[in-house]
Design a protein around this motif. Structure first.
Motif, short mmCIF file in Angstrom:
data_model
loop_
_atom_site.label_atom_id
_atom_site.label_comp_id
_atom_site.label_asym_id
_atom_site.label_seq_id
_atom_site.Cartn_x
_atom_site.Cartn_y
_atom_site.Cartn_z
N ARG A 20 -76.38 47.15 -49.13
CA ARG A 20 -77.31 46.39 -48.30
C ARG A 20 -77.24 46.80 -46.83
O ARG A 20 -78.25 46.97 -46.16
CB ARG A 20 -76.96 44.90 -48.43
CG ARG A 20 -77.77 43.99 -47.53
CD ARG A 20 -77.27 42.54 -47.70
NE ARG A 20 -77.91 41.62 -46.79
CZ ARG A 20 -79.04 40.95 -47.05
NH1 ARG A 20 -79.66 41.13 -48.19
NH2 ARG A 20 -79.54 40.11 -46.18
N GLU A 40 -90.97 40.55 -50.36
CA GLU A 40 -89.78 40.58 -51.21
C GLU A 40 -90.17 40.81 -52.66
O GLU A 40 -90.90 40.01 -53.24
CB GLU A 40 -89.00 39.24 -51.12
CG GLU A 40 -88.48 38.89 -49.73
CD GLU A 40 -87.06 39.38 -49.48
OE1 GLU A 40 -86.46 39.98 -50.41
OE2 GLU A 40 -86.56 39.17 -48.36
N GLU A 72 -81.97 47.58 -51.61
CA GLU A 72 -83.28 47.09 -52.05
C GLU A 72 -84.19 48.31 -52.14
O GLU A 72 -85.17 48.48 -51.41
CB GLU A 72 -83.77 46.02 -51.06
CG GLU A 72 -82.79 44.85 -51.03
CD GLU A 72 -83.03 43.84 -49.91
OE1 GLU A 72 -84.05 43.96 -49.21
OE2 GLU A 72 -82.19 42.94 -49.76
N HIS A 117 -82.68 46.93 -45.95
CA HIS A 117 -81.48 46.69 -46.76
C HIS A 117 -81.37 47.80 -47.80
O HIS A 117 -82.24 47.97 -48.65
CB HIS A 117 -81.56 45.32 -47.44
CG HIS A 117 -81.48 44.18 -46.45
ND1 HIS A 117 -82.22 43.04 -46.55
CD2 HIS A 117 -80.73 44.07 -45.32
CE1 HIS A 117 -81.92 42.25 -45.53
NE2 HIS A 117 -81.02 42.85 -44.77
N GLU A 166 -86.14 43.43 -51.13
CA GLU A 166 -86.08 42.95 -52.52
C GLU A 166 -85.13 41.76 -52.59
O GLU A 166 -84.24 41.59 -51.76
CB GLU A 166 -85.59 44.07 -53.45
CG GLU A 166 -86.63 45.16 -53.64
CD GLU A 166 -86.25 46.10 -54.77
OE1 GLU A 166 -86.80 45.93 -55.87
OE2 GLU A 166 -85.40 46.98 -54.55
#
Ligand SMILES: [Zn+2]
Length: 810
Positions: A211, A326, A138, A135, A251
């Motif tokens: 993203r 994450e 992130e 993504h 993230e």
């Protein structure tokens, strides 16, 4: 290495005795080796962009990886492809110089050992694959990949032992286009000093956000479907390597701390106990390091293992330990952000956490290397299923595309002499195969935030038989295309096969060739024209030399017609062979539209059928802009049109336009009395329920109203041109808005007693019967097409794409 040769030549010149030379050289090599290592710059030293304080532009990340590859003999890097925006995609292999020198040998031995007659030898390396930044926004993912590389090659003393036993494969940035969309935006938006207060615009990323990739696809939903070029190019290498461990670095929200394995429920039933245990082992190792620093984290919550196209589940079904990581952060975090505790969360910390988790994962893999190898083989060798799936082609002609998807996933298949596709169950990827074929995956808990059925035979509308023995088949796939024989004819026809076959439409339109469609079968003396064939006549194309142009296009599967008079069915010149106005397609885009659905439309036109499309912002939309187009698509749309805008659209439709509404863009038209679509209300019970249930049950009760994504049997009006060649259709339903059509023609609807696959809330299920899936309302000389479910969802529901093509071209 050049400096070594240099030293040898000096030594030769000095002519010292042999023993002395050996000791002397050894000493020099040792010192120089150390000195060289120490000379390798850290990301902070190398990058001019304030590493750990600001984001690294992708081209500098690429520079740094190449720099490390030049300087160290423990890393090799390949460029495995390019993104849509032509950024390089990299894979780095990290191991000892000795292992790297025989990398291909190691890979081949590893794959050979996985075969039924193969054996695992002790001492061979295990394969750990780490993927960063799937993504794009992130961004601490790609940032931390550089620190992980540096630590493995230079600064972490534990790494030497790890590299003896492992080949570590690092993809520093899976999604460079999304990453660049985000990081470039931060660079041009951010103030000189960090602004951690959340209201600063640095924390408010504009549409569509970073993203997704160029076509606004979520690459972490694309592992199995491989609709995107990033995935397609990466999976070639993934399947070549079949790693033992895969780490996928993400993230999440800024207040969320850190998440690592073991994953949350529901798990798919094909995830083995051992895989779960190993996730737990990795998780414990990471927790040790996090606890020492006092960093907060959670496990076993939120991130489940069900939908098979993620970066954790897909590796799991391929026998690996797939894990999601994450970090608190993402697009909201900017360079620094205040958390709910009014403390700053910085890029530096985000990198530190990801790096620590990545290295702890490598360490766990190293410590359990032999067990990993053994269990991986046993998962892939667990081939209790005998026999084969045997699939027949459908009228839409989607079997070839199904076979193509098998190939992309390295699942072997082949055709019988009479054109059926055989997919033997007993093969390396049998678990993945079974998971992709199943209609009703067992869901032990309904709290998943993704679709709950994805069965490929339903997605492609193919009949499948479970055969207990494997029929004989040929794995060399045949090409059924016939070249054009007669080129001076006045009439031609072709039957576009599947969705890929529609690429021909772009070629015809590009050459200025107009066409007709037959709405029923036509029999000629030696030819049967299937309904929905594309018929091209010189009479419709008077200003061009048709046969010459057609020959120049080198179309496969096109044939000529001797006469327009049919033996059975309508003649070519009659009303029943309908002239089609060449589709000129406009699509609404911009902030008020769902970037996902818009991206799916855009990608479908450009990459799937290669047909031109113009994308327009709402503020440019007026009758002038609409004049040149006869198709206007409104993707899922969170705004509403003004009365005046609706009037403009209506006038355009009456003048011959086709307005196609996708997903919840139907809602505002259902509220407008001028249109024949209306809502079936579905909200009353919700309020009642929320009052009655205790707080802790609330989430579960809402689920009973909900539909994360299920597959629903439908009923078609087969005589309608939009339903041509669709033997049956299962709709992938992701929303619980229901409609009915009061004026107009219902082409596809949910029957009253319907079959469904996947999870549908118990209170919702009875309400779905009789609701609209696809309808058309004529207005003047145009029409409005209501597509309630988005048939282009993630570009994997092929029969949906076929349906969409029918709406465009028929
Ligand atoms: Zn993510």
């Amino acid at each position: 290495m050049k400096w070594m040769q240099h030293i040898f030549s000096i030594i030769k010149k000095i002519k010292m005795n042999r023993r002395f030379i050996l000791i002397f050289t050894g000493l020099i090599l040792l010192t120089l080796g150390k000195a060289l290592e120490a000379q390798i710059q850290s990301p902070e030293e190398f990058l001019p962009t304030k590493y750990k304080e600001h984001f690294t532009p992708h081209h500098l990340l690429v520079d740094y990886v190449h720099y490390l590859t030049d300087k160290s003999d423990r890393i090799q890097t390949i460029e495995y492809g390019k993104t849509n925006e032509k950024r390089p995609l990299l894979l780095s292999y990290i191991s000892t110089p000795n292992n790297l020198a025989k990398l291909e040998e190691i890979r081949k031995a590893h794959i050979a050992a996985l075969q039924p007659n193969g054996t695992i030898s002790g001492g061979t390396p295990a394969i750990v694959w780490l993927s960063f930044n799937v993504h794009g926004n992130e961004a601490a993912g790609a940032e931390s990949s550089m620190q992980v590389l540096y630590d493995l090659l230079v600064s972490d003393t534990r790494a030497k032992a790890w590299l003896e036993d492992l080949v570590i494969i690092i993809d520093p940035c899976i999604n460079p286009d999304g990453y660049s969309r985000y990081t470039h935006w931060v660079w041009r938006t951010a103030s000189t000093d960090t602004r951690p207060e959340r209201i600063d615009r640095e924390h408010d990323e504009p549409w569509p956000g970073g993203r997704t990739n160029h076509y606004m696809f979520d690459l972490n939903r694309d592992w199995a479907w491989q609709s995107q070029i990033e995935t397609q190019q990466r999976m070639i290498h993934y399947n070549k390597w079949m790693p033992h461990v895969h780490g996928d670095f993400h993230e999440m929200g800024v207040d969320d701390h850190y998440y690592f394995a073991p994953a949350a429920k529901p798990y798919h039933e094909k995830i083995s106990d051992w895989q779960y245990d190993f996730q737990e082992r990795v998780g414990k190792n990471i927790a040790n390091y996090f606890d020492k620093e006092g960093w907060l984290y959670f496990t076993k919550e939120r991130f489940d293992l069900f939908y098979p196209s993620y970066g954790d589940t897909y590796p799991m079904f391929n026998g690996a330990i797939g894990m999601t990581y994450e970090q608190a952060g993402s697009g909201r975090a900017g360079r620094s952000v205040f958390t709910e505790a009014k403390e700053e969360l910085t890029i530096r910390e985000r990198i530190e956490h990801h790096k620590t988790a990545a290295l702890a994962t490598i360490e766990a893999a190293h410590n359990n290397k032999e067990e990993l190898k053994k269990q991986h083989k046993s998962y892939l060798g667990n081939r209790k299923d005998r026999g084969a799936y045997v699939l027949e082609d459908n009228s839409a002609g989607l079997l070839a595309e199904f076979a193509e998807l098998m190939k992309k996933n390295n699942i072997s298949s082949g055709y019988t002499y009479d054109g059926k596709l055989v997919v033997p169950k007993e093969q390396l990827k049998s678990t993945l195969l079974n998971v992709l074929m199943e209609k009703n995956p067992a869901l032990e808990d309904s709290l998943t935030y993704d679709i709950t059925s994805w069965s490929l035979p339903l997605a492609y509308g193919l009949n499948v038989r479970n055969e207990s023995s494997v029929p004989s088949y040929d794995s060399e796939q045949s090409n059924k295309n016939n070249p054009l024989t007669k080129t001076d004819a006045k009439m031609f026809f072709l039957e576009p096969s599947g969705v890929a076959g529609r690429k021909v439409m772009g070629k015809l339109v590009g050459a200025g060739i107009k066409y007709r469609i037959n709405e029923e079968n036509i029999t000629f003396e030696d030819t049967l024209l299937k309904a929905g064939s594309v018929i091209i006549t010189q009479a419709d194309n008077k200003r061009i030399d048709l046969s010459k142009k057609i020959a120049a296009l080198q179309l496969m599967d096109i044939s000529s017609l001797e006469s327009g008079m049919a033996l059975k069915g309508p003649d070519i010149g009659g009303d029943n062979v309908k002239f089609i106005n060449t589709p000129n397609v406009l699509c609404l885009t911009g902030e008020e539209v769902s970037s996902y659905t818009f991206g799916q439309v855009w990608h479908f036109f450009e990459q799937v059928i290669e047909y031109p499309i113009t994308n327009i912002h709402k503020h440019s939309l007026n009758d002038n802009a609409l004049r040149d187009y006869n198709i206007f698509i409104i993707p899922d749309n969170y705004s509403s049109f003004s009365e005046e805008e609706i009037k403009t659209l209506q006038a355009w439709v009456r003048g011959g336009g086709k307005l196609i509404l996708l997903g919840n863009s139907n809602a505002q038209f259902a509220r407008n009395k001028e249109f024949g679509l209306s809502f079936i209300e579905n909200k009353e019970e919700t309020i009642e329920n929320e009052v009655q249930v205790p707080y802790s049950h609330k989430q579960r009760d809402r689920i009973s109203e909900g539909m994360p994504g299920a597959v629903i049997q439908t009923e078609l009006d087969h005589t309608h041109p939009y339903a041509l060649n669709m033997d049956n259709y299962h709709s992938l339903k992701t929303s619980s808005d229901f409609y009915t059509l009061e004026k107009g023609h219902t082409i596809i609807k949910v029957p009253n007693n319907y079959n469904s696959y996947g999870f549908i809330g118990s209170k919702l299920k009875p309400k779905l019967g009789g609701t609209l899936v696809l309808g058309e309302e004529k207005m003047g000389s145009g029409s409005v097409v209501y597509m309630i479910d988005n048939p282009l969802f993630r570009s994997f529901w092929k029969s949906g794409q076929y349906l969409f093509s029918n709406v465009l071209f028929n």
